[in-house]
Design a protein around this motif. Structure first.
Motif, mmCIF file in Angstrom:
data_model
loop_
_atom_site.group_PDB
_atom_site.id
_atom_site.type_symbol
_atom_site.label_atom_id
_atom_site.label_comp_id
_atom_site.label_asym_id
_atom_site.label_seq_id
_atom_site.Cartn_x
_atom_site.Cartn_y
_atom_site.Cartn_z
ATOM 1 N N UNK A 23 -18.897 -40.808 24.806
ATOM 2 C CA UNK A 23 -19.489 -39.804 25.687
ATOM 3 C C UNK A 23 -20.958 -40.080 26.009
ATOM 4 N N UNK A 24 -21.607 -41.015 25.307
ATOM 5 C CA UNK A 24 -23.011 -41.329 25.548
ATOM 6 C C UNK A 24 -23.135 -42.673 26.257
ATOM 7 N N UNK A 25 -24.130 -42.804 27.149
ATOM 8 C CA UNK A 25 -24.326 -44.096 27.838
ATOM 9 C C UNK A 25 -24.908 -45.136 26.894
ATOM 10 N N UNK A 74 -31.600 -39.805 18.349
ATOM 11 C CA UNK A 74 -31.665 -38.546 19.097
ATOM 12 C C UNK A 74 -30.394 -38.303 19.911
ATOM 13 N N UNK A 75 -29.439 -39.226 19.814
ATOM 14 C CA UNK A 75 -28.154 -39.139 20.514
ATOM 15 C C UNK A 75 -28.331 -39.095 22.027
ATOM 16 N N UNK A 76 -29.299 -39.864 22.516
ATOM 17 C CA UNK A 76 -29.500 -40.020 23.953
ATOM 18 C C UNK A 76 -28.572 -41.102 24.477
ATOM 19 N N UNK A 77 -28.380 -42.142 23.661
ATOM 20 C CA UNK A 77 -27.547 -43.268 24.068
ATOM 21 C C UNK A 77 -26.971 -43.943 22.827
ATOM 22 N N UNK A 78 -26.112 -44.926 23.067
ATOM 23 C CA UNK A 78 -25.553 -45.710 21.969
ATOM 24 C C UNK A 78 -25.931 -47.173 22.161
ATOM 25 N N UNK A 79 -25.894 -47.895 21.068
ATOM 26 C CA UNK A 79 -26.128 -49.328 21.140
ATOM 27 C C UNK A 79 -24.760 -49.961 21.303
#
Length: 135
Positions: A23-25, A74-79
């Motif tokens: 669900x995260x970019x 911060x759960x803005x994105x994933x690696x």
């Protein structure tokens, strides 16, 4: 800057083995706030003028690692998972392999030759020492 941040995902993936959340970019420089991105670009330009491009690039890589780790926490994105080219970087032994001659066998003797090489970043062509067969 986006290329450096994207290239930093491979080493960070090893440090954070958790599976990516769908669900995260994926982490990129585009996800940074404009003010923070502008501050980093200004600092990079200042370091380039003061210390040279190599030192500024090293600073930017370190900064990218910190920013990507923070954005993931911060759960803005994933690696994202690296592709095969990034997953297996060239080792020192692979980098020192002798070049292959016209007949397909490894060269026994090599010499360095200046060759004009294109800059993939759109900059001017540069003269680079390239190992060639001397057989």
């Amino acid at each position: 800057m986006a290329a450096i941040v994207a290239g930093m995902s491979a080493p960070l993936l090893a440090a954070h083995p958790a599976p990516p959340r769908p669900d995260l970019p994926s982490c990129t420089a585009d996800l940074l706030p404009r003010a923070e991105k502008a501050a980093i670009e200004e600092e990079y330009a200042q370091r380039t003028r003061a210390d040279g491009r190599a030192a500024a690039d090293a600073w930017l890589r370190a900064e990218a690692r910190v920013l990507m780790a923070r954005m993931e926490r911060q759960r803005i994105c994933t690696i994202s998972a690296p592709d095969k080219a990034q997953a297996a970087p060239q080792t020192r032994a692979q980098a020192k392999k002798a070049p292959v001659g016209k007949d397909g066998t490894r060269c026994k003797r090599t010499r360095l030759e200046n060759r004009n090489v294109a800059n993939v970043g759109g900059g001017p062509m540069m003269m680079v020492l390239v190992p060639v067969c001397a057989d």
